[in-house]
Design a protein around this motif. Sequence first.
Motif, short mmCIF file in Angstrom:
data_model
loop_
_atom_site.label_atom_id
_atom_site.label_comp_id
_atom_site.label_asym_id
_atom_site.label_seq_id
_atom_site.Cartn_x
_atom_site.Cartn_y
_atom_site.Cartn_z
N THR A 151 0.87 -1.10 0.07
CA THR A 151 0.01 -0.02 0.19
C THR A 151 0.96 1.22 0.06
O THR A 151 2.24 1.17 0.33
CB THR A 151 -0.84 0.11 1.29
OG1 THR A 151 0.05 0.06 2.26
CG2 THR A 151 -1.51 -1.10 1.36
N GLU A 152 0.15 2.61 -0.26
CA GLU A 152 1.02 3.64 -0.12
C GLU A 152 1.73 3.87 1.23
O GLU A 152 2.94 4.34 1.08
CB GLU A 152 0.16 4.78 -0.67
CG GLU A 152 -0.17 4.85 -2.11
CD GLU A 152 -0.99 6.11 -2.12
OE1 GLU A 152 -1.13 7.13 -1.39
OE2 GLU A 152 -1.70 6.26 -3.37
N GLN A 155 4.79 1.40 1.33
CA GLN A 155 5.81 1.81 0.59
C GLN A 155 6.46 2.97 1.33
O GLN A 155 7.73 2.95 1.33
CB GLN A 155 5.25 2.42 -0.69
CG GLN A 155 4.72 1.29 -1.72
CD GLN A 155 4.20 1.94 -3.04
OE1 GLN A 155 4.89 2.84 -3.57
NE2 GLN A 155 3.08 1.43 -3.32
#
Length: 301
Positions: A151-152, A155
């Motif tokens: 997921t963002e 990351q």
Amino acid sequence: MLAAHTTSPAADTPVPEFAPTEVRVQGLGPDSLLWDHLGDLRGLLTIFRIGLLQNMHPAVSRALEQHSGDVFLKNPWNRLLRSLPPILGVIYGPDPGAIGRRVRDYHANIKGHLATGEAYHALSPDLFFWTHATFVEGVISMTARFGKPLTEREQAQLYEESIEWYRRYGLSMRPVPPDYASFQRYWDGMLDTLVPTPITDHAIKLRETPPPFESIPKPVWRLLDPMVTGFSQWLARGTLPEKARVKLGMKWSRFDEVLLRMFCTVVRVSFRLLPKEWRYLPMVREWRAQRAQADKVARAE
């Protein structure tokens, strides 16, 4: 030259910028994303890609030519695979700070001049960080292609962990972007400056290579080599950032993309069937087991 260097007043040789004090290693243990993903077997699927990206930096390519050229040109797979254990040890090893400094010191005498006459040094922080960045981005790309995409938020967390990973080498933190958004801008900017080099030209034209290790019989490797080398080149073409692929003159068709997506699906499904610890490289499995045993003993005390 892509990366700015600090130069000596008496000469044009870049001067390495070391950390001002001994680095105190912070935790990147079993609760970290790097611990979960860096030593994944699927990382082998990205090794050719990472090598191409690193060597699209003229100074990295030149350093390999001048200091490891004979080894790389004669046995590229051996050169690539031998570089992995110390890098992985900076995360999984029993003394990651010591291993990081040892990796740094391997590069102490790797210096020279580009064809333009400009000097380079492997321990110039900008240059060293670029090679590190390709591994960080490689983990994110690996999970996106061959596993469960991060997921963002994950990351961003993995990038924050990678800052500690880089700190363990004991070099200046000057070129390190402070957060993931900054790293993404850095990455995009670097892609704009990368170029084809003699090493990348050699790598994408490879046809026959010797066995990476003497333990592999030559007749066996002659059967495997076309699949290993040719497939790795094809996989790199498909997974490289488009800017890099275009610069290297690599063609990629819709049919190639369909085949790649099918292969990625097969890898994802297959890995779900493997026991957790068998998803890691053998040396990483051993390090993880040692850490699990040490944690068990610590909890019992």
